[in-house]
Design a protein around this motif. Sequence first.
Motif, short mmCIF file in Angstrom:
data_model
loop_
_atom_site.label_atom_id
_atom_site.label_comp_id
_atom_site.label_asym_id
_atom_site.label_seq_id
_atom_site.Cartn_x
_atom_site.Cartn_y
_atom_site.Cartn_z
N GLY A 92 -27.50 -15.56 -27.64
CA GLY A 92 -28.77 -16.18 -28.03
C GLY A 92 -28.77 -16.68 -29.46
N GLY A 93 -27.64 -17.14 -29.97
CA GLY A 93 -27.60 -17.69 -31.32
C GLY A 93 -27.36 -16.64 -32.39
N PRO A 100 -28.18 -25.23 -26.47
CA PRO A 100 -29.44 -25.75 -25.94
C PRO A 100 -29.37 -26.20 -24.49
CG PRO A 100 -28.92 -26.77 -28.07
CD PRO A 100 -27.70 -26.01 -27.63
N ASP A 101 -28.20 -26.65 -24.02
CA ASP A 101 -28.13 -27.11 -22.62
C ASP A 101 -26.71 -26.97 -22.10
OD1 ASP A 101 -29.15 -28.06 -20.25
OD2 ASP A 101 -30.18 -29.76 -21.19
N HIS A 102 -26.62 -26.94 -20.77
CA HIS A 102 -25.32 -26.71 -20.13
C HIS A 102 -25.38 -27.25 -18.71
CE1 HIS A 102 -23.03 -23.72 -17.48
NE2 HIS A 102 -22.14 -24.53 -18.00
N ASP A 103 -24.31 -27.92 -18.28
CA ASP A 103 -24.24 -28.41 -16.90
C ASP A 103 -23.18 -27.61 -16.15
OD1 ASP A 103 -24.18 -29.76 -14.54
OD2 ASP A 103 -22.94 -31.39 -15.31
N PRO A 104 -23.60 -26.70 -15.26
CA PRO A 104 -22.62 -25.85 -14.58
C PRO A 104 -21.65 -26.67 -13.72
CG PRO A 104 -24.87 -25.10 -14.13
CD PRO A 104 -24.98 -26.40 -14.85
N GLY A 105 -22.05 -27.83 -13.25
CA GLY A 105 -21.19 -28.64 -12.39
C GLY A 105 -19.93 -29.11 -13.11
N THR A 106 -20.10 -29.59 -14.33
CA THR A 106 -18.95 -30.16 -15.06
C THR A 106 -18.48 -29.26 -16.19
OG1 THR A 106 -20.43 -31.25 -16.61
CG2 THR A 106 -19.78 -32.51 -14.65
N GLY A 107 -19.27 -28.25 -16.54
CA GLY A 107 -18.92 -27.39 -17.67
C GLY A 107 -19.35 -27.98 -19.01
N SER A 108 -19.97 -29.17 -19.00
CA SER A 108 -20.39 -29.79 -20.27
C SER A 108 -21.43 -28.93 -20.98
CB SER A 108 -21.00 -31.17 -20.01
OG SER A 108 -20.12 -31.94 -19.23
N MET A 109 -21.29 -28.85 -22.30
CA MET A 109 -22.23 -28.04 -23.08
C MET A 109 -22.81 -28.84 -24.24
SD MET A 109 -20.30 -24.39 -23.35
CE MET A 109 -18.72 -25.12 -23.39
N LEU A 110 -24.11 -28.71 -24.43
CA LEU A 110 -24.75 -29.25 -25.62
C LEU A 110 -24.91 -28.08 -26.59
CD1 LEU A 110 -26.02 -31.89 -26.72
CD2 LEU A 110 -28.22 -30.99 -25.96
N LEU A 111 -24.28 -28.20 -27.77
CA LEU A 111 -24.26 -27.09 -28.72
C LEU A 111 -24.96 -27.47 -30.02
CD1 LEU A 111 -20.46 -26.20 -28.40
CD2 LEU A 111 -22.34 -24.84 -27.50
N GLU A 112 -25.52 -26.50 -30.67
CA GLU A 112 -26.01 -26.64 -32.04
C GLU A 112 -24.88 -27.22 -32.91
OE1 GLU A 112 -27.33 -23.31 -35.42
OE2 GLU A 112 -26.34 -22.70 -33.57
N ARG A 113 -25.21 -28.20 -33.78
CA ARG A 113 -24.17 -28.77 -34.66
C ARG A 113 -23.92 -27.83 -35.84
NH1 ARG A 113 -23.45 -34.33 -36.95
NH2 ARG A 113 -24.57 -35.07 -35.10
N LEU A 114 -22.68 -27.48 -36.04
CA LEU A 114 -22.27 -26.73 -37.23
C LEU A 114 -21.40 -27.63 -38.08
CD1 LEU A 114 -21.48 -23.35 -35.41
CD2 LEU A 114 -23.56 -23.96 -36.65
N ASP A 115 -20.87 -27.09 -39.19
CA ASP A 115 -20.09 -27.93 -40.11
C ASP A 115 -18.60 -27.73 -39.86
OD1 ASP A 115 -18.86 -29.24 -42.14
OD2 ASP A 115 -20.10 -28.39 -43.75
#
Length: 322
Positions: A92-93, A100-115
Amino acid sequence: MLPVVPIQVPEALVASLVECHGTDGRVWAEGLPALAAATADRWGLRPDGPPAHGAVALVLPVRRADGSRAVLKLQRVDEETAGEPLALRAWGGRGAVRLPDHDPGTGSMLLERLDPARSLLALPDDRAATLVLADLLAELTGHRAPPGLRTLAEVADGLLAEVPAARERLAGEDDRRLLADLAAALREVRPEPGDRLLHWDLHYGNVLAPTAPGPRAPWLAIDPKPLAGDPGFELLPALGNRWSDLAVTGDLPRALRLRFDLLTDRLALDRPRAVRWTLARVLQNVLWDLADGGSVIDGTQRTIAEALSGREDGSRITRPGR
Ligand SMILES: Nc1ncnc2c1ncn2[C@@H]1O[C@H](COP(=O)(O)OP(=O)(O)O)[C@@H](O)[C@H]1O
Ligand SMILES: [Mg+2]
């Protein structure tokens, strides 16, 4: 929405995917531009900088529809990567990047941007960097693993099953003896495999700072290949970081033991058990090398195993030639 101009998949990533996954890796790499476009369209993302990558993932800086910054991480789903979203959700961060988001079908993940320019690799003080890793490991393994993750028990049984065939591939008697000792160490701890949420790949490059000072912790983990198990199995990536820092001390085994002690103290681990789990992790690396066609135990792995020998009661790690 993403590629106004289609993304260029970095050549080095294609090469690494082919090395890791053969033809499947190449086919998957060829599909990346279409996958990036479809995923960005679905989540309303636009490009916001050049792509990054590691050994297996393509990471695209993006802006979300509300203008906020994020990255889109695309990687093949396999037994190592499948658990990443589960682990990130469980944390949980706290101690790790947000998901913030995730697509179980393709494994794609939207992640918080870090440096990406500020990983622990950029922290010159090796002890300070190891302490950051130790604190992160303490926080991350403070969680019980959520259901659905692969377990250290399964991994351990898989490793032990490979040992007889691996022995046949080793040319030297010293190497065969070391392999047997590593397997014996794993057999001793196998009955209690643990239930903690492990990151499994927490090295300096997988710890990034936030993009700006603020409410987030100064260092956050990315890129877990999670497991349910004993935190002793987490220590090897932290020991092998920036090998040159260890070598310049002039006493590599001592420098390794200092790191090990710092980690086990901070994590409040039982040291003899942590030694055995670390040797099990050395075994995992050795078996990988042999599966890749090797016929000797890599010197780094031997050095780590020997440096830790004598740290557990009744060690059977041998020291050939001494
Ligand atoms: N949340 C993030 N924010 C910014 N850059 C990231 C983020 N996650 C990954 N990256 C960049 O992408 C690289 C590869 O990502 P990583 O998750 O480590 O994949 P791999 O499994 O291929 O190592 C990282 O080393 C870093 O440079
Ligand atoms: Mg990585």
